[in-house]
Design a protein around this motif. Structure first.
Motif, PDB file in Angstrom:
ATOM      1  N   VAL A  29       0.853  -1.178   0.000  1.00 20.50           N
ATOM      2  CA  VAL A  29       0.000   0.000   0.000  1.00 20.50           C
ATOM      3  C   VAL A  29       0.891   1.230   0.000  1.00 20.50           C
ATOM      4  N   VAL A  30       0.713   2.090  -0.984  1.00 19.72           N
ATOM      5  CA  VAL A  30       1.505   3.314  -1.134  1.00 19.72           C
ATOM      6  C   VAL A  30       0.639   4.502  -0.765  1.00 19.72           C
ATOM      7  N   ALA A  31       1.133   5.330   0.156  1.00 19.22           N
ATOM      8  CA  ALA A  31       0.388   6.511   0.595  1.00 19.22           C
ATOM      9  C   ALA A  31       1.327   7.709   0.668  1.00 19.22           C
ATOM     10  N   PRO A  32       0.906   8.880   0.168  1.00 23.09           N
ATOM     11  CA  PRO A  32       1.750  10.073   0.229  1.00 23.09           C
ATOM     12  C   PRO A  32       1.758  10.687   1.622  1.00 23.09           C
ATOM     13  N   THR A  33       2.840  11.360   1.975  1.00 21.68           N
ATOM     14  CA  THR A  33       2.979  12.048   3.260  1.00 21.68           C
ATOM     15  C   THR A  33       3.629  13.410   3.021  1.00 21.68           C
ATOM     16  N   LEU A  34       3.733  14.194   4.091  1.00 25.01           N
ATOM     17  CA  LEU A  34       4.367  15.502   4.009  1.00 25.01           C
ATOM     18  C   LEU A  34       5.709  15.551   4.735  1.00 25.01           C
ATOM     19  N   ASP A  35       6.215  14.395   5.191  1.00 21.44           N
ATOM     20  CA  ASP A  35       7.457  14.426   5.973  1.00 21.44           C
ATOM     21  C   ASP A  35       8.717  14.324   5.110  1.00 21.44           C
ATOM     22  N   ARG A  36       8.563  14.286   3.785  1.00 16.03           N
ATOM     23  CA  ARG A  36       9.679  14.294   2.845  1.00 16.03           C
ATOM     24  C   ARG A  36      10.645  13.134   3.070  1.00 16.03           C
ATOM     25  N   HIS A  37      10.088  11.981   3.421  1.00 19.82           N
ATOM     26  CA  HIS A  37      10.866  10.746   3.533  1.00 19.82           C
ATOM     27  C   HIS A  37      10.152   9.630   2.769  1.00 19.82           C
ATOM     28  N   VAL A  38      10.922   8.730   2.220  1.00 16.58           N
ATOM     29  CA  VAL A  38      10.389   7.474   1.707  1.00 16.58           C
ATOM     30  C   VAL A  38      10.532   6.458   2.827  1.00 16.58           C
ATOM     31  N   VAL A  39       9.405   6.022   3.380  1.00 16.59           N
ATOM     32  CA  VAL A  39       9.406   5.120   4.532  1.00 16.59           C
ATOM     33  C   VAL A  39       8.902   3.758   4.089  1.00 16.59           C
ATOM     34  N   LEU A  40       9.667   2.725   4.374  1.00 20.45           N
ATOM     35  CA  LEU A  40       9.301   1.358   4.036  1.00 20.45           C
ATOM     36  C   LEU A  40       8.915   0.629   5.312  1.00 20.45           C
ATOM     37  N   ARG A  41       7.620   0.312   5.454  1.00 17.47           N
ATOM     38  CA  ARG A  41       7.106  -0.434   6.608  1.00 17.47           C
ATOM     39  C   ARG A  41       7.111  -1.917   6.244  1.00 17.47           C
ATOM     40  N   THR A  42       7.959  -2.687   6.914  1.00 17.76           N
ATOM     41  CA  THR A  42       8.183  -4.074   6.514  1.00 17.76           C
ATOM     42  C   THR A  42       7.367  -5.103   7.292  1.00 17.76           C
ATOM     43  N   GLY A  43       6.706  -4.697   8.350  1.00 16.74           N
ATOM     44  CA  GLY A  43       5.932  -5.661   9.118  1.00 16.74           C
ATOM     45  C   GLY A  43       6.325  -5.695  10.574  1.00 16.74           C
ATOM     46  N   PRO A  44       5.734  -6.624  11.347  1.00 13.31           N
ATOM     47  CA  PRO A  44       5.917  -6.616  12.794  1.00 13.31           C
ATOM     48  C   PRO A  44       7.279  -7.079  13.281  1.00 13.31           C
ATOM     49  N   LEU A  45       8.009  -7.881  12.497  1.00 15.75           N
ATOM     50  CA  LEU A  45       9.255  -8.461  13.001  1.00 15.75           C
ATOM     51  C   LEU A  45      10.501  -7.887  12.355  1.00 15.75           C
ATOM     52  N   LEU A  46      10.374  -7.413  11.129  1.00 11.79           N
ATOM     53  CA  LEU A  46      11.530  -6.873  10.431  1.00 11.79           C
ATOM     54  C   LEU A  46      11.598  -5.362  10.628  1.00 11.79           C
ATOM     55  N   PRO A  47      12.787  -4.768  10.526  1.00 10.07           N
ATOM     56  CA  PRO A  47      12.933  -3.333  10.787  1.00 10.07           C
ATOM     57  C   PRO A  47      12.405  -2.482   9.643  1.00 10.07           C
ATOM     58  N   ASP A  48      11.829  -1.334   9.987  1.00  6.38           N
ATOM     59  CA  ASP A  48      11.414  -0.364   8.985  1.00  6.38           C
ATOM     60  C   ASP A  48      12.633   0.427   8.521  1.00  6.38           C
ATOM     61  N   LEU A  49      12.561   0.929   7.298  1.00  7.33           N
ATOM     62  CA  LEU A  49      13.639   1.717   6.720  1.00  7.33           C
ATOM     63  C   LEU A  49      13.077   3.027   6.182  1.00  7.33           C
ATOM     64  N   ARG A  50      13.919   4.052   6.129  1.00  3.36           N
ATOM     65  CA  ARG A  50      13.486   5.291   5.493  1.00  3.36           C
ATOM     66  C   ARG A  50      14.692   6.002   4.890  1.00  3.36           C
ATOM     67  N   LEU A  51      14.389   6.848   3.904  1.00  2.00           N
ATOM     68  CA  LEU A  51      15.402   7.615   3.196  1.00  2.00           C
ATOM     69  C   LEU A  51      14.802   8.955   2.820  1.00  2.00           C
ATOM     70  N   ALA A  52      15.566  10.010   2.937  1.00  6.52           N
ATOM     71  CA  ALA A  52      15.068  11.340   2.593  1.00  6.52           C
ATOM     72  C   ALA A  52      14.639  11.380   1.133  1.00  6.52           C
ATOM     73  N   SER A  53      13.503  12.007   0.879  1.00  8.68           N
ATOM     74  CA  SER A  53      12.971  12.117  -0.471  1.00  8.68           C
ATOM     75  C   SER A  53      13.587  13.299  -1.199  1.00  8.68           C
ATOM     76  N   ASP A  54      13.747  13.173  -2.506  1.00  5.85           N
ATOM     77  CA  ASP A  54      14.275  14.273  -3.309  1.00  5.85           C
ATOM     78  C   ASP A  54      13.201  15.295  -3.648  1.00  5.85           C
ATOM     79  N   GLY A  55      11.941  14.911  -3.505  1.00  9.27           N
ATOM     80  CA  GLY A  55      10.841  15.783  -3.899  1.00  9.27           C
ATOM     81  C   GLY A  55      10.224  16.529  -2.733  1.00  9.27           C
ATOM     82  N   PRO A  56       9.166  17.288  -3.011  1.00 16.91           N
ATOM     83  CA  PRO A  56       8.511  18.093  -1.972  1.00 16.91           C
ATOM     84  C   PRO A  56       7.632  17.281  -1.029  1.00 16.91           C
ATOM     85  N   VAL A  57       7.327  16.040  -1.384  1.00 19.63           N
ATOM     86  CA  VAL A  57       6.490  15.193  -0.540  1.00 19.63           C
ATOM     87  C   VAL A  57       7.214  13.884  -0.263  1.00 19.63           C
TER      88      VAL A  57
END
Length: 483
Positions: A29-57
């Motif tokens: 499920v892909v949803a836009p946010t305003l925090d200017r990060h690409v956040v990957l939610r992997t589930g309950p047991l594996l770690p989430d990852l994020r990276l700063a976005s190059d765009g305004p959203v």
């Protein structure tokens, strides 16, 4: 006022929107946010990852179901996909753009409502309403109207504190102390899970797979760009044959480099792009499509492309998926093909059901011999074109399936016409039905076919060895006028 309503409504629609796609082998499920990060939610047991976005959203990607035999296999797959990320990045970018456009259109539509109401009321009724606003009843109505958004928002209804909130984001390099990370990992942050030690081991293994895969295919693509290949002369067209990729997206840019070096403008896909034909393998089809952007693209589904997903997906991406009827070829003449009847339970000639492999081959020959001669018959298993060749109705049958290259082999038809059969090996370097890994599991094969005057006139095979060395076979002329 109308502009303000349109902007506020459009932003609200955009932030409330989400789309479900297949991403990195998962339903996601892909949803836009305003925090200017690409956040990957992997589930309950594996770690989430994020990276700063190059765009305004920013964007949040929440992974759902997939298929995998183990967590280790899943992490290895992640690393392999990450080494060839362009198709997946472009896919998410396209989805976010679609959501932005949809939200803009809905916002503009809602912004036009006040203007429409203003026009419909007319000057007399508008005057009555303005005078009513200054009354107690009008003031009460205004308070109620302003309260509606607050009642819908209900900011006092807070969520309980969650386990996720207990973990902070930290740079991946500080989490993986003592492990050298590739430059591409700079800026990635991780939110740790309870299984910290296991997570570190899995990430270290994935990083190793990532680096080996990227280095191997980077070098192979570079080497492919300078191979000594025959290039088409004036009036000739070159087509690149791929088959049996089995999800090896690393080979896609190598194949494109070979095609470009050979002057190809057409790609013929003989099937088995996946291992099971399931939606989680969309990453492989996205990669194939992106790799051959700008080429004329023709394909059939193989026996491992089980079900209808692969065919429908490539068709939606703009590929010409052959369905048993001749179509015009870019080199002139006609190209004919059909999916492997063992793949989708198709077992049929278009609308009929219950036909065997041999019966489909007979129907294919009937189609090939009913009208203008067929320049190329594209199938997954070249044996499916045996009857058409024996009747002398086809110049060249092209297939794959066996993972062993064979031909071109001359076949004299019963009508005295000459044709050839050609089997490509496995472009993905697949030993069995899966080719995901840091390098090919066996030699990876491709073939370039040259056409002149609407007929195939020669072939040249290219092989990438498991040690990274290329073998370029001599150009083989096809003598279609031989007796």
């Amino acid at each position: 006022m109308c502009l303000g309503v349109a902007v506020v409504a459009g932003l609200a629609f955009f932030l409330a929107d989400s789309r479900t796609i297949v991403f990195a082998s998962h339903d996601a499920v892909v949803a836009p946010t305003l925090d200017r990060h690409v956040v990957l939610r992997t589930g309950p047991l594996l770690p989430d990852l994020r990276l700063a976005s190059d765009g305004p959203v920013g964007v949040e990607i929440r992974l759902g179901k997939t298929e995998s035999a183990s967590v280790e296999e899943l992490f290895s797959r992640y690393a392999f996909i990450a080494s060839e990320p362009d198709a997946q990045v472009a896919k998410v970018g396209d989805v976010v753009q679609e959501m932005a456009l949809s939200a803009t259109l809905r916002g503009v539509g809602l912004g036009l409502v006040p203007l429409a109401v203003w026009w419909l009321l007319g000057p007399h009724r508008r005057g009555e309403l303005f005078r009513g606003v200054r009354t107690r009843k009008g003031a009460a109505a205004g308070v109620v109207l302003l309260s509606v958004p607050l009642l819908l928002w209900q900011p006092w209804d807070a969520d309980e504190e969650t386990q996720e909130a207990q973990h902070e984001w930290e740079p991946l390099e500080s989490f993986m102390v003592g492990v050298p990370l590739p430059a591409e990992a700079a800026g990635i942050e991780i939110r740790t899970s309870p299984t910290t030690v296991q997570t570190q081991r899995l990430i270290q293994s994935a990083v190793n797979t990532y680096e080996k895969s990227k280095d191997f295919y980077d070098q192979a693509a570079t080497d492919a760009a300078v191979l000594e290949l025959r290039e088409p002369e004036e009036g000739e067209t070159a087509a690149l044959v791929v088959s049996d990729r089995h999800d090896n997206i690393g080979m896609d840019r190598v194949a494109r480099a070979i095609g470009d070096r050979a002057g190809a403008s057409v790609v013929l896909d003989a099937g088995d792009d996946t291992s099971t034909g399931q939606p989680w393998e969309a990453f492989s089809l996205d990669s194939l499509d992106r790799a051959f952007d700008g080429y004329d693209r023709f394909g059939v589904a193989g026996n491992h492309d089980n079900g209808t997903f692969v065919r429908r997906y490539l068709d939606d991406l703009g590929w010409t998926m052959l369905d048993g009827e001749p179509v015009d070829a870019p080199w002139g003449g006609l190209v004919l093909g059909i999916d492997d009847p063992r793949s989708s339970g198709l077992g049929s000639w278009r609308d009929e059901t219950g036909l065997s492999f041999d019966e489909v081959g007979e129907r294919l020959a009937d189609e090939a011999c009913d009208g203008e001669r067929i320049s190329t018959l594209l199938v997954h298993d070249a044996n499916l074109g045996r009857d058409a060749l024996e009747r002398g109705c086809v110049d060249l049958v092209v297939g794959g399936h066996t993972h062993v290259p064979d031909g071109p082999t001359l076949v004299l038809g019963e009508n005295g016409e000459v044709g050839y059969t050609l089997t490509n090996g496995t472009t993905g370097g697949a030993a069995y039905a899966i080719a995901v890994g840091s390098k090919p599991r066996r030699d990876a094969d491709l073939v370039v076919i040259t056409y002149r005057d609407a007929r195939p006139v020669g072939t040249q095979a290219v092989r990438l060895r498991t040690d990274g060395r290329f073998v370029v076979e001599p150009f083989v002329e096809l003598l279609l006028d031989a007796e």
